[in-house]
Design a protein around this motif. Structure first.
Motif, mmCIF file in Angstrom:
data_model
loop_
_atom_site.group_PDB
_atom_site.id
_atom_site.type_symbol
_atom_site.label_atom_id
_atom_site.label_comp_id
_atom_site.label_asym_id
_atom_site.label_seq_id
_atom_site.Cartn_x
_atom_site.Cartn_y
_atom_site.Cartn_z
ATOM 1 N N ALA A 40 0.841 -1.206 0.000
ATOM 2 C CA ALA A 40 0.000 0.000 0.000
ATOM 3 C C ALA A 40 0.873 1.252 0.000
ATOM 4 O O ALA A 40 0.547 2.255 -0.663
ATOM 5 N N ALA A 41 1.982 1.197 0.721
ATOM 6 C CA ALA A 41 2.892 2.343 0.742
ATOM 7 C C ALA A 41 3.454 2.603 -0.645
ATOM 8 O O ALA A 41 3.526 3.748 -1.107
ATOM 9 N N ARG A 42 3.847 1.559 -1.325
ATOM 10 C CA ARG A 42 4.414 1.737 -2.673
ATOM 11 C C ARG A 42 3.344 2.219 -3.649
ATOM 12 O O ARG A 42 3.631 3.029 -4.538
ATOM 13 N N ASP A 43 2.118 1.719 -3.498
ATOM 14 C CA ASP A 43 1.044 2.127 -4.421
ATOM 15 C C ASP A 43 0.794 3.629 -4.357
ATOM 16 O O ASP A 43 0.417 4.248 -5.354
ATOM 17 N N VAL A 44 0.985 4.207 -3.185
ATOM 18 C CA VAL A 44 0.767 5.651 -3.035
ATOM 19 C C VAL A 44 2.075 6.421 -3.235
ATOM 20 O O VAL A 44 2.112 7.448 -3.918
ATOM 21 N N GLY A 45 3.146 5.897 -2.660
ATOM 22 C CA GLY A 45 4.394 6.650 -2.648
ATOM 23 C C GLY A 45 5.121 6.701 -3.981
ATOM 24 O O GLY A 45 5.712 7.728 -4.330
ATOM 25 N N VAL A 46 5.062 5.615 -4.732
ATOM 26 C CA VAL A 46 5.801 5.605 -6.002
ATOM 27 C C VAL A 46 5.234 6.618 -7.003
ATOM 28 O O VAL A 46 5.998 7.384 -7.620
ATOM 29 N N PRO A 47 3.906 6.692 -7.189
ATOM 30 C CA PRO A 47 3.395 7.748 -8.078
ATOM 31 C C PRO A 47 3.757 9.152 -7.603
ATOM 32 O O PRO A 47 3.966 10.047 -8.415
ATOM 33 N N MET A 48 3.841 9.329 -6.284
ATOM 34 C CA MET A 48 4.246 10.643 -5.773
ATOM 35 C C MET A 48 5.677 10.974 -6.219
ATOM 36 O O MET A 48 5.953 12.077 -6.698
ATOM 37 N N VAL A 49 6.574 10.012 -6.085
ATOM 38 C CA VAL A 49 7.964 10.245 -6.492
ATOM 39 C C VAL A 49 8.033 10.505 -8.001
ATOM 40 O O VAL A 49 8.736 11.416 -8.460
ATOM 41 N N ASN A 50 7.288 9.722 -8.756
ATOM 42 C CA ASN A 50 7.297 9.908 -10.212
ATOM 43 C C ASN A 50 6.750 11.278 -10.603
ATOM 44 O O ASN A 50 7.262 11.923 -11.529
ATOM 45 N N ALA A 51 5.704 11.718 -9.932
ATOM 46 C CA ALA A 51 5.127 13.034 -10.242
ATOM 47 C C ALA A 51 6.153 14.134 -9.969
ATOM 48 O O ALA A 51 6.266 15.101 -10.741
ATOM 49 N N PHE A 52 6.892 13.975 -8.892
ATOM 50 C CA PHE A 52 7.951 14.945 -8.583
ATOM 51 C C PHE A 52 8.995 14.965 -9.703
ATOM 52 O O PHE A 52 9.408 16.023 -10.180
ATOM 53 N N ASN A 53 9.402 13.781 -10.134
ATOM 54 C CA ASN A 53 10.433 13.704 -11.177
ATOM 55 C C ASN A 53 9.956 14.297 -12.505
ATOM 56 O O ASN A 53 10.723 14.950 -13.210
ATOM 57 N N VAL A 54 8.697 14.044 -12.850
ATOM 58 C CA VAL A 54 8.178 14.576 -14.115
ATOM 59 C C VAL A 54 8.129 16.104 -14.052
ATOM 60 O O VAL A 54 8.567 16.793 -14.989
ATOM 61 N N ALA A 55 7.607 16.636 -12.965
ATOM 62 C CA ALA A 55 7.549 18.106 -12.843
ATOM 63 C C ALA A 55 8.957 18.688 -12.873
ATOM 64 O O ALA A 55 9.203 19.732 -13.490
ATOM 65 N N ASN A 56 9.881 18.016 -12.227
ATOM 66 C CA ASN A 56 11.273 18.469 -12.223
ATOM 67 C C ASN A 56 11.858 18.472 -13.626
ATOM 68 O O ASN A 56 12.599 19.377 -14.020
ATOM 69 N N SER A 57 11.498 17.462 -14.410
ATOM 70 C CA SER A 57 12.094 17.337 -15.752
ATOM 71 C C SER A 57 11.628 18.437 -16.692
ATOM 72 O O SER A 57 12.266 18.684 -17.711
ATOM 73 N N HIS A 58 10.500 19.096 -16.392
ATOM 74 C CA HIS A 58 10.010 20.147 -17.284
ATOM 75 C C HIS A 58 10.822 21.433 -17.185
ATOM 76 O O HIS A 58 10.697 22.311 -18.035
#
Lengths: 250, 388
Positions: free
Chosen positions: B246-264
């Motif tokens: 459950a932690a990964r299901d919520v936490g991994v998309p959060m990390v990915n969203a951070f990385n995508v916003a950072n990449s812009h």
């Protein structure tokens, strides 16, 4: 999340025809590569890119002019315009238009790498303390850049990003990812002034390089690796990327 | 091991007055809870124009609110961008001192130089100069905080003799830090006696190499101020849940969203050829995904090694690994782009504090002083260097 909103069908009109994915690299020797980066107004940033790509913040474009002394297709001059973008999380530039001085280079750049290259006169004038780069198509001037005061930099101080070309490929209409290695032997930064930029001739009337950031001129060898990845233009790269046969995903 | 929380104040599209209000006020609520739970620091970045990625352009204002709503957590002003086009050094000294007074001496002062063209270009900063002006700032700020008469003639700015007021509450001044993105900056920090504030998620091997060299170099530093701060903090993400999946299901998309916003963001090196920026962005600089690095655009950057997303046992093991390589503190991003509901963020913090924190620190130690930096005894007796 910022994503492109341009119609893929509209973009496809000017797509090149990449006939087959070549197995070998292509090396361009004795190259002088000029690059200028300019910011564009953000209002147009989504409208220029297909839905598979993300704009940068702020919107920007790069213009490159190459003078190639030696290549499998002979000597030629080459000019292209790219919109800065992200494919997945990776820094890229999507080509909006390209011009080249010889038929041999035009056909090979299209069939090998998907460049939408058209024939034009490309001037590449380099003086001791200045430079001028011009492109004219059918006697119509579409680019005129002048530069002053070259300043030496380190050989690794210019960052090139990979190029994406929208092309008809054996897999269908795809964004073709080019992986270029620039091996510089001399690098200079210059102060550029953009005297003429015909946006429509560079692929989209929305292109608006209103704020010059910086420019560079490098003496280098450019090696273009065989195509490894293509992306569907209407789908984000996280799901829309395909490995080309013969290459492997890392 | 110290634990902090770290705010970019990332804000998802579509932008509205309401969403920015919600991001700021959710963050304040997280700060109040962190104060109660025994977290040591709250850090807020300074960024400008970074759409979605960070709407935290006035951290001193946000942190003043944090100071007023908390009683013990230390206030991390980190990091102040030390280029004069963005922040005049006199104003930096004045604001920091006022924040230290209002927080009853809880200020931690971070310094940085910005890594995006998005920011530097907006303020018309020459990227070639930022390292030089940062160096000048970190040397003059302690002087401004401690001298009754300060004058300066330098590259970034000059001023005739004035008493810069107010003075900080902490004596001689707040601990100072440097944000570390590019490899080598940790050595700049060590040489000047400054704390190492990691803001990119480096992997274990890279962090160990940097930390070892930092600890070695700071032993023979030439301090710029009245304290030697030899702490090494790293940035991480936190999502703690009893169930690992459950932690990964919520936490991994959060990390990915951070990385995508950072990449812009438009990185300085991408826009402006320069010797002063040798890496392309802070995520790309140090993040080591589990998968082999490739140029495949279909591959997200992946989770960094040692990410703080998982159940308590996983987090304990992960933090022990960080501790073993010399990291003295971890600052956690609790959310990104509001991907996690506020209720779940607060639950994650509570679970972390009840199940993970006690393994690293006894209950009574959570509410004592965070640390006591070494004082530089000769500081204040030396006549300030004036460049002419």
């Amino acid at each position: 999340m910022l994503v492109g909103t341009a119609s893929v069908d509209d973009l496809a009109v000017s797509a090149a025809n990449l006939t087959e994915f070549s197995a070998g690299a292509v090396q361009f020797d004795d190259v002088m590569c000029f690059q200028v980066i300019a910011e564009m107004r953000n209002q147009a940033r989504e409208a220029i890119l297909p839905p598979g790509l993300h704009p940068t913040v702020p919107a920007a474009l790069s213009l490159q002019v190459w003078r190639v002394g030696d290549s499998p297709w002979g000597a030629f001059n080459f000019a292209l315009c790219r919109v800065s973008c992200r494919s997945g999380v990776r820094a890229r530039g999507m080509t909006t238009a390209a011009y080249v001085t010889t038929e041999a280079a035009a056909s090979n750049l299209a069939s090998t790498f998907g460049y939408p290259a058209r024939i034009a006169d490309i001037g590449f004038q380099q003086n001791f303390d200045s430079a001028r780069f011009t492109v004219s198509s059918a006697d119509h001037e579409i680019l005129d850049i002048t530069c002053l005061d070259p300043q030496p930099l380190g050989l690794n101080d210019v960052q090139y990003t990979g190029t994406l070309n929208l092309a008809q490929t054996p897999l269908g209409l795809r964004l073709v990812q080019l992986e270029e290695q620039h091996q510089a032997s001399r690098v200079e930064r210059l102060n550029a002034s953009l005297r003429k930029f015909d946006a429509a001739a560079w692929g989209n009337p929305l292109l608006d390089p209103y704020w010059i950031v910086a420019s560079s001129l490098c003496a280098e060898t450019i090696v273009c690796s065989p195509i490894r990845f293509v992306c569907r233009p209407d789908e984000l790269a996280f799901t829309g990327t395909e490995a080309v046969a013969g290459s492997s995903r890392g | 091991m110290k634990f902090g929380i770290f705010f970019e104040l990332s804000t998802p599209r579509p932008f509205s007055r309401e969403i920015e209000w919600r991001v700021y006020h959710n963050a304040l609520e997280q700060c109040r809870l962190a104060d109660e739970l025994g977290f040591d620091h709250v850090w807020a970045v300074e960024h400008h124009f970074l759409e979605e990625y960070s709407h935290c352009s006035a951290p001193e204002v946000f942190l003043a609110a944090v100071a007023a709503q908390t009683r013990r957590i230390r206030i991390g002003h980190g990091a102040v961008v030390c280029v004069p086009e963005m922040n005049h050094p006199i104003r930096v000294a004045e604001r920091a001192a006022a924040l230290d007074i209002l927080s009853n001496g809880r200020l931690e002062f971070g310094t940085a130089r910005s890594s995006t063209w998005t920011e530097l270009g907006g303020f018309q900063v020459n990227p070639d100069d930022t390292k030089k002006t940062w160096d000048e700032f970190v040397r003059v700020l302690p002087q401004m905080w401690t001298k009754d008469a300060f004058e300066w003639e330098g590259r970034a700015f000059s001023m005739p003799s004035r008493n810069v007021l107010p003075k900080p509450f902490q004596d001689p001044h707040p601990p100072m830090w440097v944000t570390v993105t590019s490899p080598g900056t940790e050595l700049d920090a060590a040489d000047r006696g400054l704390g190492c504030l990691g803001v990119s998620a480096a992997g274990f091997d890279e962090q160990e190499r940097r930390t070892t060299e930092y600890h070695r170099r700071i032993q023979c530093c030439d301090p710029v101020g009245g304290l030697v701060n030899d702490q090494v903090h790293t940035m991480n993400f936190l999502y703690c849940h009893e169930d690992y999946r459950a932690a990964r299901d919520v936490g991994v998309p959060m990390v990915n969203a951070f990385n995508v916003a950072n990449s812009h963001l438009y990185w300085t090196r991408e826009a402006h050829p320069t010797t002063a920026y040798q890496t392309l962005g802070n995520v790309g600089a140090a993040l080591k995904p589990r998968k082999a690095v490739s140029d495949d655009p279909g591959v997200a950057r992946g989770l960094p090694e040692g990410v703080g997303v998982g159940d308590p046992d996983h987090l304990i093991a992960t933090i022990k690994r960080w501790e073993s390589i010399g990291v003295t503190g971890i600052n956690f991003l609790l959310n990104a782009m509001e991907m996690v509901s506020q209720e779940d963020v607060l639950k994650s913090m509570r679970l972390f504090a009840s199940e993970v924190m006690p393994v690293f620190r006894a209950e009574q130690d959570r509410f004592t002083a965070v640390y006591t930096p070494a004082t530089v005894h000769e500081f204040g007796t030396v006549v300030p260097e004036v460049r002419r």
